[in-house]
Design an enzyme around this catalytic site. Structure first.
Site, mmCIF file in Angstrom:
data_model
loop_
_atom_site.group_PDB
_atom_site.id
_atom_site.type_symbol
_atom_site.label_atom_id
_atom_site.label_comp_id
_atom_site.label_asym_id
_atom_site.label_seq_id
_atom_site.Cartn_x
_atom_site.Cartn_y
_atom_site.Cartn_z
ATOM 1 C CG HIS A 121 -2.671 7.633 -8.056
ATOM 2 N ND1 HIS A 121 -2.769 6.698 -9.057
ATOM 3 C CD2 HIS A 121 -3.959 8.000 -7.771
ATOM 4 C CE1 HIS A 121 -4.043 6.508 -9.366
ATOM 5 N NE2 HIS A 121 -4.785 7.289 -8.605
ATOM 6 C CB CYS A 129 4.329 12.045 10.189
ATOM 7 S SG CYS A 129 3.906 11.129 11.679
HETATM 8 C C1 BJW Z 1 2.464 1.578 -22.331
HETATM 9 C C2 BJW Z 1 3.755 1.208 -22.483
HETATM 10 C C3 BJW Z 1 4.517 2.129 -23.245
HETATM 11 C C4 BJW Z 1 2.932 -0.367 -21.278
HETATM 12 N N1 BJW Z 1 3.927 3.232 -23.737
HETATM 13 N N2 BJW Z 1 1.827 2.597 -22.775
HETATM 14 C C5 BJW Z 1 -15.138 1.652 -8.415
HETATM 15 C C6 BJW Z 1 -15.254 0.269 -8.388
HETATM 16 C C7 BJW Z 1 -14.409 -0.515 -7.594
HETATM 17 C C8 BJW Z 1 -13.429 0.062 -6.821
HETATM 18 C C9 BJW Z 1 -13.320 1.409 -6.869
HETATM 19 C C10 BJW Z 1 -14.156 2.181 -7.624
HETATM 20 N N3 BJW Z 1 -13.822 3.487 -7.453
HETATM 21 C C11 BJW Z 1 -12.749 3.533 -6.632
HETATM 22 C C12 BJW Z 1 -12.459 2.287 -6.253
HETATM 23 C C13 BJW Z 1 -11.356 1.852 -5.380
HETATM 24 C C14 BJW Z 1 -9.992 1.918 -6.007
HETATM 25 C C15 BJW Z 1 -10.010 1.376 -7.437
HETATM 26 O O1 BJW Z 1 -10.091 2.089 -8.408
HETATM 27 N N4 BJW Z 1 -9.889 0.078 -7.579
HETATM 28 C C16 BJW Z 1 -9.877 -0.524 -8.904
HETATM 29 C C17 BJW Z 1 -8.593 -1.349 -9.050
HETATM 30 C C18 BJW Z 1 -11.137 -1.276 -9.105
HETATM 31 N N5 BJW Z 1 -9.536 3.289 -5.971
HETATM 32 C C19 BJW Z 1 -9.024 3.795 -4.884
HETATM 33 O O2 BJW Z 1 -8.929 3.154 -3.850
HETATM 34 C C20 BJW Z 1 -8.572 5.233 -4.951
HETATM 35 N N6 BJW Z 1 -9.130 5.966 -3.887
HETATM 36 C C21 BJW Z 1 -10.422 6.278 -3.829
HETATM 37 O O3 BJW Z 1 -11.191 5.944 -4.699
HETATM 38 O O4 BJW Z 1 -10.767 7.019 -2.718
HETATM 39 C C22 BJW Z 1 -12.142 7.146 -2.394
HETATM 40 C C23 BJW Z 1 -12.531 5.928 -1.608
HETATM 41 C C24 BJW Z 1 -12.123 5.827 -0.310
HETATM 42 C C25 BJW Z 1 -12.483 4.690 0.423
HETATM 43 C C26 BJW Z 1 -13.203 3.680 -0.194
HETATM 44 C C27 BJW Z 1 -13.562 3.789 -1.530
HETATM 45 C C28 BJW Z 1 -13.215 4.922 -2.236
HETATM 46 C C29 BJW Z 1 -7.061 5.313 -4.766
HETATM 47 C C30 BJW Z 1 -6.334 4.663 -5.859
HETATM 48 C C31 BJW Z 1 -4.833 4.703 -5.550
HETATM 49 C C32 BJW Z 1 -4.039 3.939 -6.581
HETATM 50 N N7 BJW Z 1 -2.737 3.707 -6.081
HETATM 51 C C33 BJW Z 1 -1.772 3.047 -6.952
HETATM 52 C C34 BJW Z 1 -0.505 2.786 -6.156
HETATM 53 C C35 BJW Z 1 0.252 4.090 -5.925
HETATM 54 C C36 BJW Z 1 1.364 3.880 -4.977
HETATM 55 C C37 BJW Z 1 2.461 3.084 -5.579
HETATM 56 O O5 BJW Z 1 3.017 3.518 -6.583
HETATM 57 O O6 BJW Z 1 2.724 2.031 -5.014
HETATM 58 O O7 BJW Z 1 -1.508 3.868 -8.094
HETATM 59 S S1 BJW Z 1 -2.383 1.539 -7.654
HETATM 60 C C38 BJW Z 1 -1.552 1.721 -9.190
HETATM 61 O O8 BJW Z 1 -2.552 1.808 -10.241
HETATM 62 C C39 BJW Z 1 -0.861 3.091 -9.139
HETATM 63 C C40 BJW Z 1 -1.182 3.659 -10.490
HETATM 64 O O9 BJW Z 1 -1.081 5.074 -10.477
HETATM 65 C C41 BJW Z 1 -2.587 3.150 -10.742
HETATM 66 C C42 BJW Z 1 -2.980 3.144 -12.193
HETATM 67 O O10 BJW Z 1 -2.185 2.275 -12.917
HETATM 68 P P1 BJW Z 1 -1.746 2.653 -14.409
HETATM 69 O O11 BJW Z 1 -0.934 3.873 -14.376
HETATM 70 O O12 BJW Z 1 -2.930 2.662 -15.267
HETATM 71 O O13 BJW Z 1 -0.766 1.450 -14.754
HETATM 72 P P2 BJW Z 1 -1.117 -0.032 -15.246
HETATM 73 O O14 BJW Z 1 0.041 -0.863 -14.894
HETATM 74 O O15 BJW Z 1 -2.443 -0.476 -14.771
HETATM 75 O O16 BJW Z 1 -1.229 0.101 -16.832
HETATM 76 C C43 BJW Z 1 -0.099 0.420 -17.611
HETATM 77 C C44 BJW Z 1 -0.565 0.685 -19.041
HETATM 78 O O17 BJW Z 1 0.553 1.116 -19.782
HETATM 79 C C45 BJW Z 1 -1.107 -0.548 -19.772
HETATM 80 O O18 BJW Z 1 -2.329 -0.195 -20.415
HETATM 81 C C46 BJW Z 1 -0.042 -0.862 -20.824
HETATM 82 O O19 BJW Z 1 -0.574 -1.405 -22.039
HETATM 83 C C47 BJW Z 1 0.539 0.484 -21.060
HETATM 84 N N8 BJW Z 1 1.918 0.509 -21.520
HETATM 85 N N9 BJW Z 1 4.056 0.047 -21.868
HETATM 86 C C48 BJW Z 1 2.592 3.441 -23.490
HETATM 87 N N10 BJW Z 1 5.824 1.912 -23.480
#
Ligand code: BJW
Length: 254
Positions: A121, A129
Protein backbone atom coordinates in the site's frame (compact mmCIF):
# COMPACT_ATOMS: atom_id res chain seq x y z
CA UNK A 1 -3.92 -25.11 22.96
CA UNK A 2 -1.80 -23.33 25.56
CA UNK A 3 0.35 -20.37 24.53
CA UNK A 4 3.52 -22.43 24.97
CA UNK A 5 2.14 -25.19 22.75
CA UNK A 6 1.12 -22.69 20.08
CA UNK A 7 4.61 -21.18 20.13
CA UNK A 8 6.18 -24.68 19.90
CA UNK A 9 3.89 -25.78 17.05
CA UNK A 10 4.53 -22.58 15.13
CA UNK A 11 8.29 -22.86 15.70
CA UNK A 12 8.25 -26.37 14.21
CA UNK A 13 6.17 -25.21 11.23
CA UNK A 14 8.74 -22.46 10.64
CA UNK A 15 11.63 -24.93 10.91
CA UNK A 16 10.08 -27.00 8.09
CA UNK A 17 9.08 -24.09 5.83
CA UNK A 18 11.16 -22.47 3.09
CA UNK A 19 10.25 -19.76 2.44
CA UNK A 20 8.00 -18.32 5.14
CA UNK A 21 5.83 -15.41 3.99
CA UNK A 22 4.78 -12.87 6.60
CA UNK A 23 1.88 -10.53 5.85
CA UNK A 24 1.51 -7.65 8.29
CA UNK A 25 -1.21 -5.05 8.76
CA UNK A 26 -1.91 -2.07 10.98
CA UNK A 27 -2.15 -4.22 14.15
CA UNK A 28 1.58 -4.93 13.76
CA UNK A 29 2.30 -1.26 14.53
CA UNK A 30 -0.45 -0.78 17.13
CA UNK A 31 1.85 -1.45 20.09
CA UNK A 32 4.20 1.25 18.79
CA UNK A 33 1.33 3.70 19.26
CA UNK A 34 0.21 3.90 15.61
CA UNK A 35 -3.59 3.62 15.45
CA UNK A 36 -5.16 0.84 13.37
CA UNK A 37 -7.72 1.78 10.69
CA UNK A 38 -10.73 -0.17 11.93
CA UNK A 39 -12.18 -1.25 15.26
CA UNK A 40 -11.04 0.12 18.63
CA UNK A 41 -12.28 3.45 19.91
CA UNK A 42 -9.17 5.37 18.75
CA UNK A 43 -8.80 3.74 15.31
CA UNK A 44 -8.38 6.12 12.36
CA UNK A 45 -11.69 5.33 10.69
CA UNK A 46 -13.57 5.70 14.00
CA UNK A 47 -12.40 9.33 14.05
CA UNK A 48 -12.06 10.27 10.38
CA UNK A 49 -14.04 9.47 7.25
CA UNK A 50 -11.97 7.44 4.74
CA UNK A 51 -14.06 8.89 1.89
CA UNK A 52 -12.81 12.36 2.88
CA UNK A 53 -9.17 11.39 3.29
CA UNK A 54 -8.11 8.23 1.49
CA UNK A 55 -9.42 8.49 -2.07
CA UNK A 56 -8.38 10.51 -5.11
CA UNK A 57 -11.80 12.23 -4.99
CA UNK A 58 -10.95 13.37 -1.44
CA UNK A 59 -7.62 14.72 -2.69
CA UNK A 60 -9.26 16.72 -5.48
CA UNK A 61 -11.99 17.99 -3.14
CA UNK A 62 -9.65 19.28 -0.42
CA UNK A 63 -5.90 18.78 -0.91
CA UNK A 64 -4.99 20.91 2.11
CA UNK A 65 -7.14 18.77 4.43
CA UNK A 66 -5.71 15.52 3.08
CA UNK A 67 -2.08 16.79 3.12
CA UNK A 68 -2.46 18.15 6.70
CA UNK A 69 -3.81 14.79 7.84
CA UNK A 70 -0.95 12.87 6.20
CA UNK A 71 1.65 15.24 7.70
CA UNK A 72 0.01 14.56 11.11
CA UNK A 73 0.37 10.81 10.52
CA UNK A 74 3.95 11.15 9.26
CA UNK A 75 4.89 12.99 12.48
CA UNK A 76 3.25 10.25 14.55
CA UNK A 77 5.26 7.54 12.76
CA UNK A 78 8.52 9.49 13.02
CA UNK A 79 8.06 9.69 16.80
CA UNK A 80 7.16 5.99 17.13
CA UNK A 81 9.69 3.23 17.77
CA UNK A 82 9.61 -0.43 16.71
CA UNK A 83 8.37 -2.68 19.53
CA UNK A 84 9.54 -6.10 20.74
CA UNK A 85 7.48 -7.84 18.03
CA UNK A 86 9.13 -5.88 15.20
CA UNK A 87 12.55 -6.63 16.69
CA UNK A 88 11.81 -10.35 17.14
CA UNK A 89 10.53 -10.64 13.57
CA UNK A 90 13.74 -9.05 12.28
CA UNK A 91 15.78 -11.56 14.31
CA UNK A 92 13.68 -14.48 13.03
CA UNK A 93 15.23 -13.83 9.61
CA UNK A 94 18.46 -15.37 10.93
CA UNK A 95 16.56 -18.66 11.46
CA UNK A 96 14.21 -18.76 8.47
CA UNK A 97 13.98 -17.58 4.88
CA UNK A 98 11.37 -14.84 5.34
CA UNK A 99 9.56 -12.81 2.68
CA UNK A 100 7.98 -9.90 4.53
CA UNK A 101 5.01 -8.26 2.84
CA UNK A 102 3.40 -5.35 4.62
CA UNK A 103 0.28 -3.29 4.08
CA UNK A 104 1.73 -0.69 6.42
CA UNK A 105 3.04 2.60 5.11
CA UNK A 106 5.31 3.13 8.12
CA UNK A 107 9.00 2.11 8.29
CA UNK A 108 8.94 0.31 11.66
CA UNK A 109 9.90 -3.06 10.15
CA UNK A 110 12.94 -1.50 8.47
CA UNK A 111 13.93 0.39 11.61
CA UNK A 112 13.76 -2.91 13.53
CA UNK A 113 16.21 -4.44 11.03
CA UNK A 114 13.87 -6.35 8.69
CA UNK A 115 14.21 -6.32 4.94
CA UNK A 116 10.73 -5.66 3.56
CA UNK A 117 9.97 -7.48 0.30
CA UNK A 118 6.93 -5.38 -0.52
CA UNK A 119 5.03 -2.38 0.82
CA UNK A 120 1.84 -3.18 -1.08
CA UNK A 121 0.00 0.00 0.00
CA UNK A 122 2.98 2.29 -0.58
CA UNK A 123 5.20 4.09 1.85
CA UNK A 124 5.14 7.17 3.99
CA UNK A 125 8.55 8.08 2.64
CA UNK A 126 7.83 7.82 -1.07
CA UNK A 127 6.19 11.14 -1.96
CA UNK A 128 5.49 11.77 -5.62
CA UNK A 129 3.86 14.26 -7.96
CA UNK A 130 0.16 13.68 -8.51
CA UNK A 131 0.46 14.80 -12.16
CA UNK A 132 3.80 13.53 -13.51
CA UNK A 133 4.46 10.81 -10.85
CA UNK A 134 8.12 11.92 -10.40
CA UNK A 135 9.45 11.02 -6.95
CA UNK A 136 9.78 14.03 -4.64
CA UNK A 137 13.06 13.82 -2.74
CA UNK A 138 13.20 17.26 -1.11
CA UNK A 139 13.04 17.43 2.69
CA UNK A 140 9.68 18.57 3.99
CA UNK A 141 9.57 21.70 6.14
CA UNK A 142 9.67 20.61 9.81
CA UNK A 143 6.36 21.25 11.55
CA UNK A 144 5.37 21.79 15.15
CA UNK A 145 2.98 19.08 16.39
CA UNK A 146 -0.38 19.95 14.86
CA UNK A 147 -3.99 18.83 14.98
CA UNK A 148 -5.04 16.07 12.57
CA UNK A 149 -7.41 18.51 10.89
CA UNK A 150 -4.91 21.34 10.26
CA UNK A 151 -5.02 22.27 6.58
CA UNK A 152 -1.60 22.46 4.90
CA UNK A 153 -0.69 23.26 1.31
CA UNK A 154 1.17 20.37 -0.38
CA UNK A 155 4.59 21.14 -1.92
CA UNK A 156 4.89 21.78 -5.64
CA UNK A 157 6.63 19.41 -8.06
CA UNK A 158 9.95 20.94 -9.27
CA UNK A 159 9.51 19.19 -12.67
CA UNK A 160 5.95 20.06 -13.69
CA UNK A 161 4.46 22.32 -11.00
CA UNK A 162 1.90 19.68 -9.98
CA UNK A 163 0.96 18.93 -6.37
CA UNK A 164 3.02 16.48 -4.32
CA UNK A 165 0.91 13.67 -2.88
CA UNK A 166 1.55 10.99 -0.27
CA UNK A 167 3.01 7.77 -1.69
CA UNK A 168 0.12 5.68 -0.34
CA UNK A 169 -2.40 3.60 -2.23
CA UNK A 170 -5.83 5.09 -1.80
CA UNK A 171 -9.09 3.19 -2.26
CA UNK A 172 -9.80 2.59 -5.93
CA UNK A 173 -6.14 2.93 -6.92
CA UNK A 174 -4.15 0.00 -8.22
CA UNK A 175 -1.31 -1.34 -6.09
CA UNK A 176 2.32 -0.58 -7.10
CA UNK A 177 3.04 -3.15 -9.80
CA UNK A 178 6.49 -4.26 -8.58
CA UNK A 179 5.45 -4.55 -4.92
CA UNK A 180 2.32 -6.48 -5.83
CA UNK A 181 4.29 -8.89 -8.05
CA UNK A 182 6.66 -9.59 -5.15
CA UNK A 183 3.73 -10.10 -2.75
CA UNK A 184 2.03 -12.54 -5.11
CA UNK A 185 5.32 -14.40 -5.64
CA UNK A 186 5.77 -14.69 -1.86
CA UNK A 187 2.24 -16.12 -1.50
CA UNK A 188 2.72 -18.51 -4.45
CA UNK A 189 6.03 -19.90 -3.21
CA UNK A 190 5.75 -20.04 0.56
CA UNK A 191 5.24 -23.18 2.63
CA UNK A 192 3.86 -21.13 5.53
CA UNK A 193 2.27 -17.70 5.78
CA UNK A 194 2.06 -15.78 9.06
CA UNK A 195 -0.70 -13.18 8.94
CA UNK A 196 -0.16 -10.61 11.65
CA UNK A 197 -2.43 -7.73 12.66
CA UNK A 198 -4.71 -7.36 9.66
CA UNK A 199 -8.50 -7.37 9.55
CA UNK A 200 -8.36 -9.10 6.14
CA UNK A 201 -10.96 -6.74 4.71
CA UNK A 202 -9.01 -4.81 2.11
CA UNK A 203 -8.40 -6.46 -1.24
CA UNK A 204 -6.38 -7.54 -3.09
CA UNK A 205 -3.96 -7.90 -0.11
CA UNK A 206 -6.59 -9.81 1.89
CA UNK A 207 -6.59 -12.47 -0.83
CA UNK A 208 -2.91 -13.38 -0.33
CA UNK A 209 -3.50 -15.99 2.43
CA UNK A 210 -5.97 -17.83 0.16
CA UNK A 211 -3.41 -17.78 -2.66
CA UNK A 212 -0.84 -19.29 -0.29
CA UNK A 213 -3.27 -22.02 0.77
CA UNK A 214 -4.16 -22.80 -2.86
CA UNK A 215 -0.45 -23.46 -3.40
CA UNK A 216 -0.32 -25.85 -0.44
CA UNK A 217 0.95 -23.51 2.30
CA UNK A 218 -0.35 -23.41 5.87
CA UNK A 219 -1.64 -20.07 7.14
CA UNK A 220 -1.31 -18.99 10.78
CA UNK A 221 -2.97 -15.84 12.11
CA UNK A 222 -1.58 -13.76 14.98
CA UNK A 223 -4.27 -11.33 16.08
CA UNK A 224 -6.02 -10.70 19.41
CA UNK A 225 -9.41 -10.55 17.59
CA UNK A 226 -11.36 -12.68 15.15
CA UNK A 227 -11.04 -11.41 11.57
CA UNK A 228 -12.53 -12.05 8.15
CA UNK A 229 -9.63 -14.47 7.59
CA UNK A 230 -10.01 -16.41 10.85
CA UNK A 231 -12.49 -19.03 9.57
CA UNK A 232 -10.07 -19.99 6.80
CA UNK A 233 -6.69 -20.13 8.56
CA UNK A 234 -5.02 -23.33 9.75
CA UNK A 235 -4.14 -22.00 13.20
CA UNK A 236 -4.77 -18.86 15.28
CA UNK A 237 -2.72 -17.29 18.01
CA UNK A 238 -5.10 -14.97 19.82
CA UNK A 239 -2.60 -12.47 21.13
CA UNK A 240 -0.74 -9.36 20.09
CA UNK A 241 2.32 -9.07 17.87
CA UNK A 242 4.55 -7.78 20.68
CA UNK A 243 3.53 -10.75 22.84
CA UNK A 244 3.68 -13.55 20.26
CA UNK A 245 6.78 -12.81 18.20
CA UNK A 246 9.34 -12.65 21.06
CA UNK A 247 7.92 -15.95 22.42
CA UNK A 248 8.22 -17.48 18.98
CA UNK A 249 11.81 -16.27 18.58
CA UNK A 250 12.69 -17.73 21.99
CA UNK A 251 11.15 -21.07 21.00
CA UNK A 252 13.17 -21.07 17.77
CA UNK A 253 16.32 -20.46 19.79
CA UNK A 254 16.98 -16.83 18.89
C1 BJW B 1 -3.52 -6.41 16.36
C2 BJW B 1 -3.10 -5.64 17.39
C3 BJW B 1 -1.87 -6.07 17.96
C4 BJW B 1 -4.92 -4.69 16.78
N1 BJW B 1 -1.26 -7.16 17.46
N2 BJW B 1 -3.00 -7.46 15.84
C5 BJW B 1 -13.93 -6.54 -3.51
C6 BJW B 1 -15.15 -6.11 -2.99
C7 BJW B 1 -15.37 -4.76 -2.69
C8 BJW B 1 -14.38 -3.82 -2.89
C9 BJW B 1 -13.20 -4.25 -3.38
C10 BJW B 1 -12.99 -5.57 -3.70
N3 BJW B 1 -11.73 -5.70 -4.19
C11 BJW B 1 -11.13 -4.48 -4.13
C12 BJW B 1 -12.03 -3.60 -3.67
C13 BJW B 1 -11.82 -2.17 -3.42
C14 BJW B 1 -10.98 -1.85 -2.22
C15 BJW B 1 -11.36 -2.72 -1.02
O1 BJW B 1 -10.77 -3.73 -0.72
N4 BJW B 1 -12.37 -2.31 -0.29
C16 BJW B 1 -12.79 -3.06 0.88
C17 BJW B 1 -12.76 -2.13 2.10
C18 BJW B 1 -14.11 -3.69 0.60
N5 BJW B 1 -9.59 -2.03 -2.57
C19 BJW B 1 -8.94 -1.11 -3.23
O2 BJW B 1 -9.47 -0.08 -3.59
C20 BJW B 1 -7.49 -1.39 -3.54
N6 BJW B 1 -7.25 -1.19 -4.91
C21 BJW B 1 -7.71 -2.02 -5.85
O3 BJW B 1 -8.37 -2.99 -5.57
O4 BJW B 1 -7.34 -1.66 -7.13
C22 BJW B 1 -8.01 -2.27 -8.22
C23 BJW B 1 -9.28 -1.50 -8.45
C24 BJW B 1 -9.20 -0.28 -9.05
C25 BJW B 1 -10.39 0.44 -9.26
C26 BJW B 1 -11.59 -0.08 -8.83
C27 BJW B 1 -11.63 -1.31 -8.18
C28 BJW B 1 -10.46 -2.01 -7.99
C29 BJW B 1 -6.59 -0.40 -2.81
C30 BJW B 1 -6.68 -0.55 -1.35
C31 BJW B 1 -5.82 0.54 -0.69
C32 BJW B 1 -5.97 0.51 0.81
N7 BJW B 1 -5.46 1.72 1.34
C33 BJW B 1 -5.43 1.88 2.79
C34 BJW B 1 -4.98 3.29 3.11
C35 BJW B 1 -3.49 3.45 2.83
C36 BJW B 1 -3.10 4.87 2.94
C37 BJW B 1 -3.12 5.35 4.34
O5 BJW B 1 -2.40 4.79 5.16
O6 BJW B 1 -3.88 6.28 4.57
O7 BJW B 1 -4.54 0.91 3.36
S1 BJW B 1 -6.98 1.53 3.56
C38 BJW B 1 -6.29 0.82 5.02
O8 BJW B 1 -6.72 -0.56 5.10
C39 BJW B 1 -4.78 0.79 4.79
C40 BJW B 1 -4.41 -0.58 5.27
O9 BJW B 1 -3.18 -1.01 4.70
C41 BJW B 1 -5.60 -1.41 4.83
C42 BJW B 1 -5.75 -2.71 5.59
O10 BJW B 1 -6.00 -2.47 6.93
P1 BJW B 1 -5.36 -3.44 8.03
O11 BJW B 1 -3.90 -3.36 7.96
O12 BJW B 1 -5.97 -4.76 7.91
O13 BJW B 1 -5.80 -2.70 9.37
P2 BJW B 1 -7.20 -2.75 10.15
O14 BJW B 1 -7.27 -1.53 10.95
O15 BJW B 1 -8.33 -3.03 9.23
O16 BJW B 1 -7.07 -4.03 11.10
C43 BJW B 1 -6.14 -4.05 12.15
C44 BJW B 1 -6.11 -5.46 12.73
O17 BJW B 1 -5.09 -5.50 13.71
C45 BJW B 1 -7.39 -5.89 13.45
O18 BJW B 1 -7.75 -7.20 13.01
C46 BJW B 1 -7.01 -5.93 14.93
O19 BJW B 1 -7.69 -6.94 15.67
C47 BJW B 1 -5.56 -6.23 14.84
N8 BJW B 1 -4.75 -5.76 15.96
N9 BJW B 1 -3.93 -4.61 17.66
C48 BJW B 1 -1.84 -7.83 16.41
N10 BJW B 1 -1.31 -5.40 18.98
Amino acid sequence: MSTTNIAKTLASLIAEADPVAVLTGAGMSAESGIPTFRGQHNSLWSQFDPQQLATTDAWHADKALVWGWYRWRMAMVQQAKPHAGHLALAKLAAHANIALVTQNVDDLHERAGSRVSAHVHGSLFALRCFDCAQAYAQALKPLKPHAATLRLTPPTCPHCGGDIRPGFVWFGETLPEYAWARAEAAADRCDLMLVIGTSGLVYPAAGLPAVAQQHGAKVVEINPEDTALSPHVDMHWRTTAADALPQLLKEIGG
